[in-house]
Design an enzyme around this catalytic site. Structure first.
Site, PDB file in Angstrom:
ATOM      1  N   TYR A 149     -42.670 -33.092  23.630  1.00  0.00           N
ATOM      2  CA  TYR A 149     -44.090 -32.785  23.795  1.00  0.00           C
ATOM      3  C   TYR A 149     -44.683 -33.745  24.816  1.00  0.00           C
ATOM      4  O   TYR A 149     -44.520 -34.969  24.695  1.00  0.00           O
ATOM      5  CB  TYR A 149     -44.816 -32.936  22.450  1.00  0.00           C
ATOM      6  CG  TYR A 149     -46.308 -32.751  22.517  1.00  0.00           C
ATOM      7  CD1 TYR A 149     -46.864 -31.492  22.697  1.00  0.00           C
ATOM      8  CD2 TYR A 149     -47.168 -33.837  22.370  1.00  0.00           C
ATOM      9  CE1 TYR A 149     -48.244 -31.313  22.741  1.00  0.00           C
ATOM     10  CE2 TYR A 149     -48.547 -33.678  22.407  1.00  0.00           C
ATOM     11  CZ  TYR A 149     -49.083 -32.412  22.595  1.00  0.00           C
ATOM     12  OH  TYR A 149     -50.439 -32.244  22.638  1.00  0.00           O
TER      13      TYR A 149
ATOM     14  N   ASP B  22     -41.278 -39.657  30.188  1.00  0.00           N
ATOM     15  CA  ASP B  22     -42.499 -39.710  29.397  1.00  0.00           C
ATOM     16  C   ASP B  22     -42.312 -40.817  28.358  1.00  0.00           C
ATOM     17  O   ASP B  22     -41.717 -40.616  27.313  1.00  0.00           O
ATOM     18  CB  ASP B  22     -42.745 -38.363  28.725  1.00  0.00           C
ATOM     19  CG  ASP B  22     -43.944 -38.374  27.780  1.00  0.00           C
ATOM     20  OD1 ASP B  22     -44.538 -39.449  27.565  1.00  0.00           O
ATOM     21  OD2 ASP B  22     -44.276 -37.307  27.237  1.00  0.00           O
TER      22      ASP B  22
ATOM     23  N   LYS C  21     -50.715 -45.026  24.598  1.00  0.00           N
ATOM     24  CA  LYS C  21     -50.629 -45.644  23.280  1.00  0.00           C
ATOM     25  C   LYS C  21     -50.690 -47.169  23.332  1.00  0.00           C
ATOM     26  O   LYS C  21     -51.771 -47.744  23.328  1.00  0.00           O
ATOM     27  CB  LYS C  21     -49.383 -45.144  22.534  1.00  0.00           C
ATOM     28  CG  LYS C  21     -49.431 -43.636  22.274  1.00  0.00           C
ATOM     29  CD  LYS C  21     -48.313 -43.174  21.368  1.00  0.00           C
ATOM     30  CE  LYS C  21     -48.312 -41.663  21.203  1.00  0.00           C
ATOM     31  NZ  LYS C  21     -49.436 -41.128  20.434  1.00  0.00           N
TER      32      LYS C  21
END
Length: 427
Positions: free
Chosen positions: A143, A238, A266
């Site tokens: 994702y 990613d 994050k």
């Protein structure tokens, strides 16, 4: 008796779609109603009804030092006193960029943005602009945010393009996205052969953490790097989850690899909204204002997010955080495996560093197809059994768990004891 969480959820349903601002929080995958958190400290969260939980969600990854670490709270307070947003360059942006570039050798320049979704979306646009090609390869179970071209289901075969995974996404937006199974080499070779000179890049989570957690097979990531270079395509890692978590230099430090572009998020925001993407100078200089690839953001490089992220990264760089995280992770893994074996419950417990996931299946899990074999009904019972015993896990079989330096061996022991009891109820 109705709890405060239940009351809040009932009210939230009136004003917020599904009662939540991110779908997985709604407990739809496990049943029941979500808890509402009043506060969090260290490795623990406290709900509005006064219950305390050992937390393994960690705000979905950023809380590597635990919740509300004093060093981050101070940094945010001090930054806020100087202004919460400027829309003008500020010194913290430069400090953060320098730190990221020094920590991650593949990154020579970096652009800040506001979310992991934005970072991945922008990296793909940049790859297309740099190469002059349109097609992107991504993998089942990885994702990369909710940008239109990335919300894609696999096609019917290795060479077919995907189709939209969400209403509201026109098929034309995903026609250049090729979706392949993770950890398999032949479909990648076939895709490049069938689309010669058309593939701008490959985007991959080096350790997929959005379908639970499964690890790349030995040399698989190197294979992706090599075949990308061979065909003139860019390799995009990613590392929104793995960046500064699996090592200070992320998954690419852990595996000894250098992609062309890397996406971050994050941890680099210390729990505040953040994103970033970076890579080689020749690629990054294709971005506006130097080049033709446009990307912008009002809150990019926000001083509060930069201050919080810098506080976290400086703490990680200065101490022995990764050794502690590995020790805690190893203890959790061995304890959970022993508890499951003793109860006779089939569990595949995948872990790397401070990331983990347990699948209720007898077969090893290497990709999304393997993960889908997990017994989700059993997971739902497991989730609620652990919640009842004061352990908060992600409310979905297909999410990773996260450890922090604030966790203790006592937390691990409590978790394993809770799992032993819960597994006993699942037989």
């Amino acid at each position: 008796m109705t709890t405060k969480s239940e009351q809040l959820f009932a009210e939230a349903l009136r004003y917020i779609p599904g009662g939540v601002n991110s779908p997985v929080r709604a407990f739809r995958a496990v049943g029941g109603r979500p808890i509402f958190v009043d506060r969090a400290k260290g490795a623990h969260v406290f709900d509005v009804d006064g219950r305390e939980y050992v937390d393994y969600v960690g705000t979905w990854g950023p809380a590597i030092l635990g919740h509300a670490p004093p060093v981050v709270v101070r940094a945010v307070q001090e930054a806020a006193e100087r202004g919460t947003s400027f829309g003008i360059p500020n010194p913290l942006e430069v400090t953060m960029a320098r730190l990221v570039c020094r920590a991650v050798p593949s990154v020579q320049k970096v652009r800040m943005c506001n979310s992991g979704t934005e970072a991945c979306m922008s990296a793909i646009r940049l790859a297309r602009g740099f190469t002059g090609r349109d097609k992107i390869i991504k993998f089942d179970g990885c994702y990369h945010g909710h940008a239109d071209s990335l919300l894609v289901k696999a096609g019917s075969g290795a060479l077919t393009f995907g189709h939209p995974d969400s209403a509201g996404v026109p098929a034309a937006f995903t026609q250049h996205t090729i979706v392949l199974p993770f950890n398999e080499t032949e479909p990648v070779r076939a895709a490049f052969a069938a689309n010669a000179g058309q593939i701008a890049g490959i985007i991959v989570e080096p350790v997929p953490g959005n379908a639970g957690l499964y690890l790349p097979k030995p040399d698989y990531l190197k294979f992706l790097l090599d075949i990308s270079a061979q065909h003139g395509a860019l390799m995009i890692f990613d590392e929104v989850m793995t960046g500064f978590r699996l090592a200070f230099g992320g998954a690419q430090e852990r595996f000894g690899l250098r992609p062309d572009l890397t996406c971050f998020g994050k941890i680099i925001g210390g729990g505040l909204p953040v994103g970033a993407f970076g890579g080689r100078t020749e690629i990054m200089d294709c971005l506006a204002p130097l080049g033709p690839v446009y990307q912008a953001g009002t809150l990019s490089g926000n001083p509060l997010a930069m201050a919080a992220g810098l506080a976290v990264l400086e703490e990680l760089a200065a101490g022995t955080a990764y050794a502690k995280l590995e020790e805690l992770g190893a203890a959790l893994e061995s304890g959970m495996k022993e508890a499951a074996t003793s109860a006779g419950v089939p569990v595949q417990f995948n872990r790397i560093g401070s990331m983990f996931c347990g699948y209720f299946t007898e077969q090893p899990v290497h990709n999304l197809a393997d993960a889908m074999k997990s017994d989700r009904a059993r997971f739902a019972r497991y989730f609620h059994g652990m919640l009842k015993r004061g352990i908060y896990l992600a409310p979905s079989q297909f999410e990773a768990g996260f450890l922090s330096t604030a966790h203790t061996m006592e937390d691990i022991e409590k978790t394993v004891a809770a799992a032993r009891e819960t597994f006993g109820e699942l037989v």
